[in-house]
Motif scaffolding. Structure first.
Motif, PDB file in Angstrom:
ATOM      1  N   GLN A 165     123.927 -49.754  24.653  1.00  0.00           N
ATOM      2  CA  GLN A 165     123.493 -50.764  25.614  1.00  0.00           C
ATOM      3  C   GLN A 165     122.898 -51.983  24.904  1.00  0.00           C
ATOM      4  OE1 GLN A 165     122.712 -47.502  25.788  1.00  0.00           O
ATOM      5  NE2 GLN A 165     124.024 -46.922  27.532  1.00  0.00           N
ATOM      6  N   GLN A 166     122.092 -51.740  23.897  1.00  0.00           N
ATOM      7  CA  GLN A 166     121.476 -52.851  23.167  1.00  0.00           C
ATOM      8  C   GLN A 166     122.524 -53.649  22.380  1.00  0.00           C
ATOM      9  OE1 GLN A 166     118.734 -50.395  21.009  1.00  0.00           O
ATOM     10  NE2 GLN A 166     117.040 -50.757  22.448  1.00  0.00           N
ATOM     11  N   ALA A 167     123.502 -52.932  21.821  1.00  0.00           N
ATOM     12  CA  ALA A 167     124.563 -53.623  21.098  1.00  0.00           C
ATOM     13  C   ALA A 167     125.375 -54.497  22.040  1.00  0.00           C
ATOM     14  CB  ALA A 167     125.469 -52.617  20.404  1.00  0.00           C
ATOM     15  N   GLN A 168     125.624 -53.988  23.262  1.00  0.00           N
ATOM     16  CA  GLN A 168     126.397 -54.740  24.237  1.00  0.00           C
ATOM     17  C   GLN A 168     125.623 -55.963  24.718  1.00  0.00           C
ATOM     18  OE1 GLN A 168     129.554 -54.219  25.078  1.00  0.00           O
ATOM     19  NE2 GLN A 168     129.503 -56.061  26.387  1.00  0.00           N
ATOM     20  N   ALA A 169     124.328 -55.811  24.896  1.00  0.00           N
ATOM     21  CA  ALA A 169     123.512 -56.934  25.381  1.00  0.00           C
ATOM     22  C   ALA A 169     123.258 -57.960  24.279  1.00  0.00           C
ATOM     23  CB  ALA A 169     122.176 -56.409  25.909  1.00  0.00           C
ATOM     24  N   GLY A 170     123.270 -57.491  23.035  1.00  0.00           N
ATOM     25  CA  GLY A 170     122.975 -58.383  21.925  1.00  0.00           C
ATOM     26  C   GLY A 170     121.520 -58.276  21.500  1.00  0.00           C
ATOM     27  N   TYR A 216     120.870 -64.503  15.684  1.00  0.00           N
ATOM     28  CA  TYR A 216     121.274 -64.131  17.030  1.00  0.00           C
ATOM     29  C   TYR A 216     122.623 -63.415  16.987  1.00  0.00           C
ATOM     30  CZ  TYR A 216     117.928 -67.910  17.803  1.00  0.00           C
ATOM     31  OH  TYR A 216     116.820 -68.714  17.757  1.00  0.00           O
ATOM     32  N   PHE A 217     122.710 -62.291  17.663  1.00  0.00           N
ATOM     33  CA  PHE A 217     123.957 -61.520  17.745  1.00  0.00           C
ATOM     34  C   PHE A 217     124.215 -61.286  19.232  1.00  0.00           C
ATOM     35  CE2 PHE A 217     121.587 -60.578  13.915  1.00  0.00           C
ATOM     36  CZ  PHE A 217     122.529 -60.768  12.908  1.00  0.00           C
ATOM     37  N   LEU A 218     125.023 -62.170  19.858  1.00  0.00           N
ATOM     38  CA  LEU A 218     125.086 -62.242  21.314  1.00  0.00           C
ATOM     39  C   LEU A 218     126.482 -62.027  21.885  1.00  0.00           C
ATOM     40  CD1 LEU A 218     122.750 -65.349  21.683  1.00  0.00           C
ATOM     41  CD2 LEU A 218     122.110 -62.939  21.850  1.00  0.00           C
ATOM     42  N   GLU A 280     110.188 -59.386  14.027  1.00  0.00           N
ATOM     43  CA  GLU A 280     110.380 -58.593  15.226  1.00  0.00           C
ATOM     44  C   GLU A 280     111.848 -58.608  15.633  1.00  0.00           C
ATOM     45  OE1 GLU A 280     108.218 -60.209  18.537  1.00  0.00           O
ATOM     46  OE2 GLU A 280     108.461 -62.268  17.813  1.00  0.00           O
ATOM     47  N   ALA A 281     112.300 -57.509  16.249  1.00  0.00           N
ATOM     48  CA  ALA A 281     113.659 -57.384  16.750  1.00  0.00           C
ATOM     49  C   ALA A 281     113.605 -57.210  18.259  1.00  0.00           C
ATOM     50  CB  ALA A 281     114.351 -56.177  16.108  1.00  0.00           C
ATOM     51  N   LEU A 282     114.401 -58.006  18.993  1.00  0.00           N
ATOM     52  CA  LEU A 282     114.357 -58.020  20.451  1.00  0.00           C
ATOM     53  C   LEU A 282     115.742 -57.807  21.020  1.00  0.00           C
ATOM     54  CD1 LEU A 282     112.153 -61.219  20.818  1.00  0.00           C
ATOM     55  CD2 LEU A 282     111.351 -58.856  20.922  1.00  0.00           C
ATOM     56  N   CYS A 283     115.823 -57.095  22.146  1.00  0.00           N
ATOM     57  CA  CYS A 283     117.083 -56.959  22.863  1.00  0.00           C
ATOM     58  C   CYS A 283     117.280 -58.203  23.725  1.00  0.00           C
ATOM     59  CB  CYS A 283     117.080 -55.705  23.742  1.00  0.00           C
ATOM     60  SG  CYS A 283     118.618 -55.487  24.677  1.00  0.00           S
ATOM     61  N   ALA A 284     118.493 -58.765  23.702  1.00  0.00           N
ATOM     62  CA  ALA A 284     118.754 -60.004  24.434  1.00  0.00           C
ATOM     63  C   ALA A 284     118.956 -59.775  25.925  1.00  0.00           C
ATOM     64  CB  ALA A 284     119.983 -60.698  23.847  1.00  0.00           C
ATOM     65  N   LYS A 285     118.864 -58.526  26.377  1.00  0.00           N
ATOM     66  CA  LYS A 285     119.070 -58.215  27.796  1.00  0.00           C
ATOM     67  C   LYS A 285     118.084 -58.986  28.664  1.00  0.00           C
ATOM     68  CE  LYS A 285     120.759 -55.961  31.324  1.00  0.00           C
ATOM     69  NZ  LYS A 285     122.139 -56.212  31.813  1.00  0.00           N
ATOM     70  N   SER A 286     116.848 -59.048  28.226  1.00  0.00           N
ATOM     71  CA  SER A 286     115.823 -59.755  29.004  1.00  0.00           C
ATOM     72  C   SER A 286     115.954 -61.271  28.892  1.00  0.00           C
ATOM     73  CB  SER A 286     114.423 -59.326  28.535  1.00  0.00           C
ATOM     74  OG  SER A 286     114.282 -59.558  27.140  1.00  0.00           O
ATOM     75  N   TYR A 287     116.870 -61.730  28.035  1.00  0.00           N
ATOM     76  CA  TYR A 287     117.086 -63.170  27.871  1.00  0.00           C
ATOM     77  C   TYR A 287     118.496 -63.550  28.329  1.00  0.00           C
ATOM     78  CZ  TYR A 287     112.960 -62.907  24.864  1.00  0.00           C
ATOM     79  OH  TYR A 287     111.697 -62.689  24.368  1.00  0.00           O
TER      80      TYR A 287
END
Length: 406
Positions: A165-170, A216-218, A280-287
């Motif tokens: 899921q995190q890979a898909q969201a970026g 960024y990996f989006l 820090e590493a963040l999941c782009a789902k919330s963005y």
């Protein structure tokens, strides 16, 4: 990521084809060129060949060749015109601080403090340790941050593990320094032998009161802004600063990550002291909304870049025509001023000539003497003149007689 020694921005005396130097073909991809450079840079790096001056020269040649082929615009210019495209400009090269002595490091730090951009590269020691897999990798879970202090020319390695899921969201990995330390954010790809090969690099930049770098990996093509593109061209032609500004937008080699563990590192890039940072590493789902806006705005920037390339051609033509018309205007103005000046000189000379003639009593003058007025002033002019002459004669005779009596 070009590398070089201090004082080495100029080309080698005998220049070989950059493709030949890096052992790649002219249709090689950016990734192939980067991989070839890394291999040769490590082979000839000064740290490994301190007693071999030939290796040092080969290292400079490799760095010089890569500085051309790694830049899309410089590569295009070279493919079109060869080395002649760079006759009037130098080629930017990066400095390996680990290869500098204390004096050169001090001068580099001074220039950097004065605002002169000094590009630096990663020490061969760090790259070799990564390739051999002997580095210590600390876990960096998604959604967490770590604050550390890394020594100059050293690196801290972190493993970021992501699920499907995190890979898909970026994901987004970012590093900041509240005390404005200089650092590099690095991304490594894992090799079959268990080592890590450098794939991406971002230098820290000052943003407000902090220094920052991010990757960024989006799942769509992400671009980074390279501020040093065409810097020399801009210096020679200030107008180029506008037209070449968007040329710095370059595509990142990696735009998405697969599920698994990925290796990042923070490299201390200060000249004399360690660098304090927070990663820090963040999941782009919330963005999600933000990433869509980024995708949209980058698409507009790319379209604008293409439009500016065409507009620059039109602008240069119009500017050339304007300069020609302006030159003609100045020439015509100068010609008119000269003609009017000549006319004023002629009129001035004529006026001065008439004044001098009148004061000299010229016979052709229009001014008349009193006797001429008497002679020609009335019909009886000749009689009046005769009477006056007689009186004058009588007066003179009396005077003569008186003189005789006396």
């Amino acid at each position: 990521m070009a590398s070089g020694r201090m004082g080495g921005p100029s080309a080698p005396p005998v220049r070989r084809d950059p493709y030949e130097v890096l052992c790649v073909s002219n249709d090689s991809s950016d990734q192939d060129i980067k991989a070839a450079y890394r291999k040769l840079a490590l082979k000839y790096h000064p740290d490994k060949n301190a007693s071999d001056p030939e290796a040092s020269e080969l290292f400079k040649e490799v760095a010089y060749s890569y500085s051309i082929l790694s830049d899309p615009e410089k590569r295009r210019q070279y493919d079109a015109a060869g080395f002649e495209a760079f006759e009037s400009e130098g080629i930017d090269m990066e400095i390996d601080l680990s290869s500098l002595g204390p004096v050169n490091t001090m001068f580099a730090a001074l220039f950097s403090k004065l605002g002169v951009p000094i590009k630096t590269t990663i020490s061969a020691t760090v790259l070799e340790e990564a390739l051999s897999g002997t580095v210590t990798v600390k876990p960096l879970p998604i959604g967490t941050s770590v604050t550390e202090k890394v020594d100059k020319q050293s690196a801290h390695f972190f493993g970021v593990t992501i699920n499907d899921q995190q890979a898909q969201a970026g994901i987004v990995v970012r590093v900041t320094s509240a005390i404005q330390s200089k650092f590099k954010l690095l991304y490594f790809e894992q090799e079959a032998n268990g080592g890590y090969d450098l794939a991406l690099q971002e230098d820290s930049e000052k943003i407000g009161k902090v220094t920052s770098a991010a990757m960024y990996f989006l799942h769509f093509q992400v671009y980074r802004m390279d501020s040093v593109v065409n810097t020399l061209a801009m210096a020679r032609d200030p107008e180029a600063a506008f037209f070449k500004r968007l040329e710095g937008l370059q595509p990142c080699e990696v735009s998405e990550l697969k599920p698994g563990t990925h290796i990042f590192a923070v490299y201390g890039d200060n000249f004399f002291k360690s660098a304090t940072y927070t990663i820090e590493a963040l999941c782009a789902k919330s963005y999600e909304d933000t990433t869509e806006k980024l995708k949209e705005i980058e698409s507009k920037i790319l379209a604008k870049r293409d439009a500016l390339r065409q507009f620059e051609i039109e602008y240069r033509k119009a500017l050339t025509l304007f300069q020609e018309v302006t030159n003609k205007y100045n020439q015509e103005k100068q010609s008119v001023d000269e003609l009017l000046k000549q006319r004023d000189n002629i009129l001035s000379s004529f006026t001065i000539h008439r004044s001098v003639t009148n004061s000299s009593g010229d016979a052709n003058s229009s001014c008349k003497t009193p006797d001429e007025d008497i002679r020609f002033g009335s019909p009886n002019g000749s009689l009046d003149v005769k009477n006056k002459l007689n009186k004058k004669k009588w007066f003179n005779l009396n005077l003569n007689r008186s003189d005789r009596k006396g």
